[in-house]
Motif scaffolding. Structure first.
Motif, PDB file in Angstrom:
ATOM      1  N   SER A 168       0.835  -1.188   0.000  1.00 17.08           N
ATOM      2  CA  SER A 168       0.000   0.000   0.000  1.00 17.08           C
ATOM      3  C   SER A 168       0.872   1.241   0.000  1.00 17.08           C
ATOM      4  O   SER A 168       2.100   1.189   0.205  1.00 17.08           O
ATOM      5  CB  SER A 168      -0.922  -0.010   1.221  1.00 17.08           C
ATOM      6  OG  SER A 168      -1.604   1.208   1.366  1.00 17.08           O
ATOM      7  N   SER A 169       0.217   2.368  -0.213  1.00 16.45           N
ATOM      8  CA  SER A 169       0.904   3.657  -0.148  1.00 16.45           C
ATOM      9  C   SER A 169       1.184   4.094   1.277  1.00 16.45           C
ATOM     10  O   SER A 169       1.770   5.173   1.481  1.00 16.45           O
ATOM     11  CB  SER A 169       0.066   4.727  -0.863  1.00 16.45           C
ATOM     12  OG  SER A 169      -0.144   4.371  -2.205  1.00 16.45           O
ATOM     13  N   ASP A 170       0.743   3.297   2.286  1.00 15.79           N
ATOM     14  CA  ASP A 170       1.047   3.626   3.683  1.00 15.79           C
ATOM     15  C   ASP A 170       2.403   3.084   4.118  1.00 15.79           C
ATOM     16  O   ASP A 170       2.654   2.923   5.317  1.00 15.79           O
ATOM     17  CB  ASP A 170      -0.057   3.094   4.602  1.00 15.79           C
ATOM     18  CG  ASP A 170      -0.179   1.578   4.541  1.00 15.79           C
ATOM     19  OD1 ASP A 170       0.551   0.953   3.759  1.00 15.79           O
ATOM     20  OD2 ASP A 170      -1.007   1.023   5.279  1.00 15.79           O
ATOM     21  N   TRP A 171       3.283   2.763   3.154  1.00 14.81           N
ATOM     22  CA  TRP A 171       4.683   2.362   3.347  1.00 14.81           C
ATOM     23  C   TRP A 171       4.832   0.906   3.788  1.00 14.81           C
ATOM     24  O   TRP A 171       5.943   0.480   4.111  1.00 14.81           O
ATOM     25  CB  TRP A 171       5.403   3.252   4.378  1.00 14.81           C
ATOM     26  CG  TRP A 171       5.491   4.700   4.018  1.00 14.81           C
ATOM     27  CD1 TRP A 171       4.902   5.311   2.967  1.00 14.81           C
ATOM     28  CD2 TRP A 171       6.215   5.696   4.724  1.00 14.81           C
ATOM     29  NE1 TRP A 171       5.188   6.644   2.955  1.00 14.81           N
ATOM     30  CE2 TRP A 171       5.998   6.926   4.037  1.00 14.81           C
ATOM     31  CE3 TRP A 171       7.010   5.696   5.862  1.00 14.81           C
ATOM     32  CZ2 TRP A 171       6.565   8.119   4.452  1.00 14.81           C
ATOM     33  CZ3 TRP A 171       7.577   6.893   6.286  1.00 14.81           C
ATOM     34  CH2 TRP A 171       7.350   8.097   5.588  1.00 14.81           C
ATOM     35  N   THR A 172       3.780   0.126   3.823  1.00 13.93           N
ATOM     36  CA  THR A 172       3.878  -1.217   4.405  1.00 13.93           C
ATOM     37  C   THR A 172       3.627  -2.299   3.358  1.00 13.93           C
ATOM     38  O   THR A 172       2.896  -2.096   2.380  1.00 13.93           O
ATOM     39  CB  THR A 172       2.866  -1.404   5.549  1.00 13.93           C
ATOM     40  OG1 THR A 172       1.544  -1.213   5.040  1.00 13.93           O
ATOM     41  CG2 THR A 172       3.150  -0.461   6.687  1.00 13.93           C
ATOM     42  N   VAL A 173       4.265  -3.451   3.627  1.00 13.78           N
ATOM     43  CA  VAL A 173       3.992  -4.695   2.911  1.00 13.78           C
ATOM     44  C   VAL A 173       3.573  -5.715   3.951  1.00 13.78           C
ATOM     45  O   VAL A 173       4.279  -5.910   4.951  1.00 13.78           O
ATOM     46  CB  VAL A 173       5.234  -5.189   2.139  1.00 13.78           C
ATOM     47  CG1 VAL A 173       4.979  -6.568   1.543  1.00 13.78           C
ATOM     48  CG2 VAL A 173       5.618  -4.219   1.042  1.00 13.78           C
ATOM     49  N   LYS A 174       2.427  -6.377   3.731  1.00 13.24           N
ATOM     50  CA  LYS A 174       1.890  -7.304   4.728  1.00 13.24           C
ATOM     51  C   LYS A 174       1.648  -8.670   4.092  1.00 13.24           C
ATOM     52  O   LYS A 174       1.222  -8.760   2.935  1.00 13.24           O
ATOM     53  CB  LYS A 174       0.582  -6.770   5.315  1.00 13.24           C
ATOM     54  CG  LYS A 174       0.762  -5.469   6.082  1.00 13.24           C
ATOM     55  CD  LYS A 174      -0.542  -4.989   6.708  1.00 13.24           C
ATOM     56  CE  LYS A 174      -0.330  -3.676   7.456  1.00 13.24           C
ATOM     57  NZ  LYS A 174      -1.575  -3.198   8.118  1.00 13.24           N
TER      58      LYS A 174
END
Length: 714
Positions: free
Chosen positions: A572-578
């Motif tokens: 996501s554009s929220d800086w995270t990879v989950k």
């Protein structure tokens, strides 16, 4: 009927007296003798009945009790043939495989007889009828001749009797007259009825004939061309004058064409400045087309010599310094793919061809709403990095694309204006083979992703698309037309509003990405601009199977793990990879990359390796089996300022990745040995590969995360 005269004559000759006849035996005496015989036979029969009957048993007969004798055994007779084969297979041309036949013929034929019935009105029937009538007439003539001969013999015998026996002339003459009278009174033989043929079937034949149109002939004759006789003498000055006159005409025509060409050029320049569109490739001449294949081979050979050092690195170079880096790895830059007409466009889609492993497609467009214009679709090969193999231009920006797995020459493409299209690489045209329109149906927003699916029941091509209008649409190619059906509409919870006249208005969610399960056909994931991930099914169009509160900003990419059936990844554009388990609503692993993540993808060779790109121009490569907390490689790919990386894709065979940026450039990089570690081979054992090794490797990591929760639950 009275006795015949001939018989009486023979009886008279046989007796001793010559004229006496033997008197018959009385009937009463005969009847008495029969009664005596029957009475004696009846008496013997009575003695046989009164005799005691003895049962004779065979020596091997079983001795059974009354209960066993009264026991009933039922046997059911069915119409099925026990000898009929049950394993017959036939080749199915539709499914291209041998299929067993469920229906078996149970009929057993014991006797067949071919009939030989003939129609009575046919030629053969008439011949048989004629033969039968002729035979009957012959028999009737023979019977009439025999009766006349017998009458003559009787008359002769009667005259002989009167001369021989003088005493009984009166009596015998009287009897002869009575016999003649009775013969005269006998009626004539009845006519034998005509026998009918065995075939009683009758039918009528009717024939009709259509009218034949009369033949007509039409001819025309043209007028003869006018002919004139011309004669002249050719001198040197006349030839010179003719050439001078022709040159003057050519100069006049050029002067007339100059103002037209200038005005056309000015108009084209103004249009190009206003629209800012890219011109398509110039059409090649016929001479170049004839040698295009040879020229392409020569171009590849020249490029291979030009980039020989890069080709050697791609084939043989392995970074030896990985042994001293403590599990860290690097990315070795190889070829750069760039086209002059795409420098102002961003790379919006990357996809490798499933058949030709060196061929990949690149989609060009723009993510900026205010900078929308033309788009382009290029196909590059690693054998020729200087120029694309295929070039397609479009009126709207290309936002996504996907190759068909079974027919790799077909590409599904989604555009910024909401349309979708199918390109066929076999056809030598720059236009798509099939394309949607506002009339036939399209999306109301940009199409962010397209995915091919298995063909439907009628073997029609089928693919899915997702758009900002909140619809997931299934497109089917039926009779050279794209037919669409809405699979699901994304709705945002808690956004229902009360409209006029009691209507309930609900805002639709904006879909950004989706991915179908590798094994379960109906299951797929959908990422939205609100940051949620929906687990959906093709069977349910009004509700979701599950909702994951995944991110705080838009979900840029979501994809299933190629080996593990429960694991998927999102960025996501929220800086995270989950990383998620779709049976658990909380993420298994969370990675913060300190910048908005543009794309993430799993590696095809390992279940624990994935790569991501961020908008600060960096590429991140992770291997969770080596390090669960940090990336093994963080490398700057784009060096220019105000340039962002947009997409990344692993090659399905070779250890390389391709990364696209916002300046229309695609760069290929080779993974160092630390980034693609494979299980080591033990002595005397083969190295195991595939799902048998990759699934337990990822399960081991997931169990480490699940253990604290299970202990707390206990």
């Amino acid at each position: 009927m009275p006795a015949k005269a001939g018989d009486r004559h023979r009886q008279g000759q046989g007796g001793p007296s010559g004229g006496k006849t033997i008197s018959p035996r009385p009937a009463k005496a005969v009847s008495k003798k029969r009664d005596e015989d029957t009475s004696t036979e009846a008496g013997e029969g009575v003695d046989d009945r009164t005799a005691v009957k003895t049962l004779v048993k065979p020596p091997d007969q079983l001795e059974l009790t009354e209960a066993e004798l009264k026991e009933e055994f039922t046997r059911i007779l069915t119409a099925n043939n026990p000898h009929a084969p049950q394993n017959i297979v036939r080749y199915s041309f539709k499914e291209r495989a041998y299929k067993p036949i469920s229906h078996v013929d149970q009929m057993a034929i014991h006797f067949t007889l071919n009939g030989n019935m003939i129609h009575k009105d046919s030629d053969e029937g008439r011949r048989q009828a004629f033969r039968l009538t002729g035979a009957e007439e012959k028999t009737s003539d023979e019977t009439s001749a025999v009766t006349s001969e017998e009458a003559e013999i009787k008359e002769e015998e009667s005259t002989g009797d009167t001369q021989a026996a003088g005493e009984k002339e009166a009596e015998e003459s009287g009897t002869a007259e009575v016999a003649e009278a009775s013969e005269a009174e006998e009626p004539a033989l009845p006519k034998v009825k005509e026998k009918k043929l065995a075939n009683q079937f009758n039918f009528t034949e009717r024939a009709s004939m259509t009218l034949n149109n009369p033949m007509r002939e039409r001819a025309c004759q043209s007028e003869p061309t006018p002919c004139k006789n011309f004669s002249a003498t050719a001198n040197q000055w006349k030839i010179y004058d003719a050439y001078v006159e022709e040159l003057q005409q050519m100069e006049r025509s050029k002067e007339k064409e100059k103002p037209k060409a200038q005005t056309a050029k000015k108009g084209e320049e103004e249009k190009n400045k206003k629209r800012g569109k890219l011109t398509s490739l110039e059409s090649q001449s016929d001479d170049i087309n004839k040698i295009s294949k040879a020229a392409k081979i020569m171009e590849r050979m020249v490029n291979q010599n030009t980039f020989d050092d890069i080709a050697q690195d791609f084939k043989y170079f392995e970074d030896a310094s990985d042994e001293y880096r403590d599990q860290q790895g690097t990315l070795l830059p190889l070829w750069k793919f760039q086209y002059d007409k795409t420098k102002r466009l961003a790379v919006t889609a990357l996809c490798w061809n499933p058949k030709y492993k060196d061929l990949f497609a690149v989609g060009y467009g723009s993510y900026d709403f205010l900078k929308q214009g033309q788009g382009m679709l290029l196909l590059y090969t690693m054998k020729n990095p200087s120029f694309p193999e295929y070039v397609f231009s479009s009126e709207s920006g290309v936002m996504c694309l996907d190759f068909h797995n079974e027919q790799p020459y077909l590409m599904a493409v989604g555009f910024y204006d909401g349309n979708v299209a199918i390109y066929n690489l076999k056809k030598a045209t720059s236009q798509p083979s099939y394309k949607s329109s506002a009339k036939s149906g399209k999306h109301m927003g940009p199409v962010w992703q397209v995915k091919w699916q298995k063909d439907d029941m009628d073997n029609n091509l089928n693919f899915f698309s997702i758009s900002s209008d909140g619809r997931i649409v299934s497109w089917t190619l039926i009779k050279n037309e794209l037919v669409h059906t809405d699979v699901i509409k994304l709705s945002v919870e808690g956004t229902t509003k009360q409209g006029p006249e009691g209507l309930q208005l609900q805002t639709l969610g904006c879909g950004t990405s989706f991915d179908f399960h590798k094994k379960i056909d109906y299951l797929f994931l959908v990422g939205t601009e609100e940051g949620k991930i929906y687990k959906c099914s093709k069977c349910y169009s009004s509700q979701f199977l599950d909702v994951f509160e995944a991110h705080h900003m838009a979900v840029d990419s979501v994809s299933w793990n190629p080996y593990h059936l429960k694991v998927f990844i999102s960025c996501s554009s929220d800086w995270t990879v989950k990383i998620w388990d779709h049976t658990i609503k909380t993420p298994m692993f969370i990675y913060d990359l300190n910048s908005a993540v543009g794309d993430v993808t799993w590696s095809p060779y390992s279940s624990t390796v994935f790569a991501a790109v961020t908008i600060d121009g960096k590429a991140h490569v992770f291997d969770m089996s080596i390090n669960k907390y940090e990336a093994l490689c963080v490398q700057l790919v784009v060096t220019k300022k105000k340039n962002k990386t947009t997409h990344i894709q692993f090659n399905p065979v070779y250890p390389i990745v391709i990364i696209g940026d916002e300046r229309g450039q695609v760069i290929s990089l080779k993974l160092s040995p630390n980034l693609r570690r494979m299980p080591k081979a033990k002595k005397g054992q083969e190295v195991k590969k595939g799902p048998e090794v990759e699934i337990p490797k990822l399960d081991k990591l997931l169990n480490l995360v699940r253990e604290p929760e299970s202990k707390a639950g206990e």
